[in-house]
Design an enzyme around this catalytic site. Structure first.
Site, mmCIF file in Angstrom:
data_model
loop_
_atom_site.group_PDB
_atom_site.id
_atom_site.type_symbol
_atom_site.label_atom_id
_atom_site.label_comp_id
_atom_site.label_asym_id
_atom_site.label_seq_id
_atom_site.Cartn_x
_atom_site.Cartn_y
_atom_site.Cartn_z
ATOM 1 N N LEU A 1 31.112 36.160 -30.108
ATOM 2 C CA LEU A 1 30.905 37.605 -30.046
ATOM 3 C C LEU A 1 29.496 37.760 -29.510
ATOM 4 C CD1 LEU A 1 32.374 40.253 -30.708
ATOM 5 C CD2 LEU A 1 31.345 40.184 -32.982
ATOM 6 N N ASP A 2 29.339 38.356 -28.347
ATOM 7 C CA ASP A 2 28.058 38.251 -27.654
ATOM 8 C C ASP A 2 26.911 38.941 -28.383
ATOM 9 O OD1 ASP A 2 27.443 40.937 -26.472
ATOM 10 O OD2 ASP A 2 29.309 40.632 -25.396
ATOM 11 N N TYR A 3 25.717 38.613 -27.961
ATOM 12 C CA TYR A 3 24.468 39.018 -28.612
ATOM 13 C C TYR A 3 24.360 40.530 -28.821
ATOM 14 C CZ TYR A 3 19.322 39.068 -29.253
ATOM 15 O OH TYR A 3 18.045 39.242 -29.721
ATOM 16 N N ASP A 4 24.842 41.304 -27.855
ATOM 17 C CA ASP A 4 24.721 42.759 -27.906
ATOM 18 C C ASP A 4 25.952 43.439 -28.496
ATOM 19 O OD1 ASP A 4 22.114 42.943 -26.719
ATOM 20 O OD2 ASP A 4 23.029 42.438 -24.796
ATOM 21 N N SER A 5 26.889 42.657 -29.021
ATOM 22 C CA SER A 5 28.089 43.219 -29.633
ATOM 23 C C SER A 5 28.062 42.999 -31.144
ATOM 24 C CB SER A 5 29.343 42.557 -29.048
ATOM 25 O OG SER A 5 29.414 42.766 -27.652
#
Length: 238
Positions: free
Chosen positions: A104-108
């Site tokens: 789950l990406d850094y900005d999500s």
């Protein structure tokens, strides 16, 4: 005498996922009784053989742990990275070694499962299993029905075509659209790239469920153990 495949032994130890275990084996970073082994299917004699990964002796975890976490933004879903950013593992206070299932990406933000069950990790991340992951997505601008239909059918990004998915409009105003998106894949920044294909920028992305496992009212940054029925569902789902 109890035997187990080497890659399964490594993943069940809680050291890493089975897929990553395969990579470490092929790279010559795994030894059994002092000898380098490069075949993931090599049999390990449990409680007899000494298995060493990247210079560390490993053993099987005595108890499997299954945790659901509401990931805040600005956290990575790996143990560490070159920029020394905080990891989701920093939010969980248990003695057993666990690792995130998928990314789950850094900005999500949103739902991430953490476990030391290598078999379950392999199942949930392998593309042959049709497990929907559902997100709430906010984009800049208004989206029309035609674009939604194109997204549902799959679009070309990064030299591949995304699989058909579920997309529905939740709400919109004069500047933003909020959608519910369910995908079967989990490629790097996939949803963001899907919308970028149509010149929309994702300004908010939150995963709310994996299959029937829902985030519910779990506060951001908090975690809980999965219930027995939830673990049973994940293990039995196709």
């Amino acid at each position: 005498m109890n035997k187990m495949r080497l890659n399964k032994f490594i993943s069940n130890s809680g050291y890493t996922s089975r897929r990553k275990a395969d990579e470490l084996i092929f790279e010559g970073k795994v030894k059994i009784n002092g000898e380098t082994v490069k075949e993931p299917g090599t049999q390990v004699q449990v409680s007899v053989d000494i298995v060493e990964v990247e210079g560390k002796n490993i053993s099987l975890e005595e108890e499997m742990k299954y945790i659901i976490l509401n990931k805040p933004i600005k956290y990575i879903t790996s143990v560490k990275d070159q920029f020394d950013r905080p990891s989701v593992l920093d939010l969980v206070d248990i003695k057993e070694r666990i690792y995130p299932v998928g990314r789950l990406d850094y900005d999500s933000s949103g739902l991430i499962i953490l476990t030391n069950d290598g078999d379950l990790t392999y199942k949930l991340t392998h593309p042959k299993h049709n497990i929907y992951k559902t997100y709430i997505v906010k984009i800049n601008g208004l989206i029309d029905d035609e674009t939604i239909e194109k997204l549902k059918k799959g679009v070309y990004i990064d030299n591949y075509r995304t699989r058909p998915c579920k997309v529905s409009l939740v709400s919109d105003d004069d500047r933003k659209s909020v959608l519910k998106v369910s995908i079967l894949e989990g490629r790097n920044r996939q949803i963001r790239k899907m919308f970028e294909k149509f010149n929309f920028r994702v300004v908010y992305l939150r995963r709310i469920s994996i299959g029937e496992i829902s985030l519910g009212e779990l506060p951001s940054g908090q975690w809980r153990h999965l219930r027995d029925d939830e673990v049973k569902y994940l293990k039995e789902m196709e």
